[in-house]
Design an enzyme around this catalytic site. Structure first.
Site, short mmCIF file in Angstrom:
data_model
loop_
_atom_site.label_atom_id
_atom_site.label_comp_id
_atom_site.label_asym_id
_atom_site.label_seq_id
_atom_site.Cartn_x
_atom_site.Cartn_y
_atom_site.Cartn_z
CG ASP A 34 -0.26 0.29 2.51
OD1 ASP A 34 0.96 0.13 2.56
OD2 ASP A 34 -0.94 0.67 3.47
CD GLU A 35 4.38 3.88 2.80
OE1 GLU A 35 4.20 4.94 3.41
OE2 GLU A 35 4.87 2.87 3.32
#
Length: 351
Positions: A34-35
């Site tokens: 998620d990054e």
DNA sequence: TCTGGGGTCCTAGGACCC
DNA sequence: TCTGGGGTCCTAGGACCC
């Protein structure tokens, strides 16, 4: 309320979000599911200044996936990361060029990437509380306490110097699986059975990704949380489940000493297997006629890999439960607290 | 916060080589 | 046989991140 995690969903959604990133720039470095870092220096003519790009990305992700994301925009990776941390859970923060140190120095040191509880405690003894405090400590002092790499690195970061490039498509370095058990494992047979389960997972993932491991590491956690590891490096990398498991069992036996009746004097709380030193493809030793059959004999690498190929193919078609090692038949993992809910669809029925 | 599972990177010591 | 400097690789442990 405990819900089972749905990793497939997370992975699929992550891929959608990353596809949006890549429509703005090819220079996308994923950090986790998620990054990501995006280098948008070359995208400005097409998409506008970085704050506009950041806003556009947030909008598209919201429209297309329904997710709120945070974005930090800045001249370095560290500052962009810090800005997005501060903007969480649903914001946009831009650190303007020239404003780097004014933004950075008042922040507490533990916001720096790489400063966790242990480093924070060491820095505390120097009276270092903020990143500005850290920047005032001579580099040699930092290297003396924190070691060569970390000392130098943190000194530079605290001074706002961070020339690390955004690197897309970084290769993974290791693939592993581990499990903490609801009840400690108390016999050597338990340990060997669970190592088989873990080795299956690691081998399957290795082969699916086209990697072979040169180093196998086992990790064992005892009830007191001591966690020794043992590793072995092969001359030739392998992706064969049987070889991973054999090695893991041998290594584990050197750490858990069983009584004559097979019980363990100290229980085992966690087991893990990891493959490192990843390379593309597997070296297969062709058989010399000297030992009458060489590697294709049972237990040889060629035979192991032939079994894996078939098992992988069957599971691909009929689901993971279609073929299971005999010793695991009917034995759910001792860790069951997050099992699927009773009304979860049976995936085999879909096929 | 009494501690899950997936990782990355660094360090230190020892074996080994030139 | 001992010594030295420079280097690589392996192992084990630990800090850190999401």
């Amino acid at each position: 309320v405990f819900l089972p995690p749905r990793f497939d969903d997370y992975a699929r959604t992550s891929a959608e979000v990353f596809a949006i990133f890549e429509s703005f720039t090819p220079l996308v470095e994923g950090l986790s599911i998620d990054e990501a870092f995006l280098d948008v220096a070359g995208a400005r003519r097409l998409h506008g200044p970085p704050p506009a790009i950041a806003a556009a990305i947030r909008q598209r992700v919201r429209d297309e996936t329904g997710l709120a994301i945070s974005v930090g925009a800045a001249t370095t990776k560290l500052l962009a990361k810090l800005a997005s941390d501060i903007a969480k859970p649903d914001g946009l923060l831009v650190v303007e060029p020239g404003g780097e140190l004014a933004f950075l120095h008042p922040l507490p040191v533990e916001r720096l990437w790489g400063v966790g509880p242990a480093t924070r405690a060491r820095l505390d003894r120097f009276g270092v509380r903020t990143i500005g405090d850290l920047a005032a400590v001579p580099q040699a002092t930092l290297v003396g306490t924190l070691g060569e790499a970390q000392g130098r690195h943190l000194h530079l970061l605290a001074s706002g110097v961070d020339d690390r490039p955004v690197v897309p498509d970084r290769d993974v370095k290791s693939i592993g699986a581990e499990e903490t058990y609801d009840a400690d494992l108390v016999t050597l047979a338990d340990v060997e059975r669970e190592l088989l389960r873990l080795g299956e997972r690691v081998g399957t993932r290795l082969r699916a990704a086209g990697w072979a491991a040169r180093t196998v590491t086992v990790k064992i956690r005892f009830p007191d949380f001591t966690t020794p590891t043992r590793s072995r490096t092969f001359t030739d990398p392998t992706d064969a489940t049987a070889e991973l498991v054999r090695t893991a069992v041998e290594l584990a036996r050197g750490v858990v000493a069983a009584r004559p009746d097979g019980t363990l004097p100290i229980g085992v709380r966690l087991l893990g297997i990891s493959g490192g030193g990843l390379t593309r493809g597997v070296a297969v030793q062709e058989a010399l006629p000297l030992d009458g059959g060489g590697d294709a004999r049972p237990g040889g690498r060629t035979a192991d890999r032939a079994v894996d190929r078939v098992v992988d193919a069957v599971r691909e078609r009929f689901g993971d439960a279609a073929v299971v090692p005999a010793s695991l038949v009917g034995r759910a993992s001792p860790r069951t607290q997050f099992g699927p809910s009773p009304d979860a669809p049976d995936r085999r029925a879909d096929r």
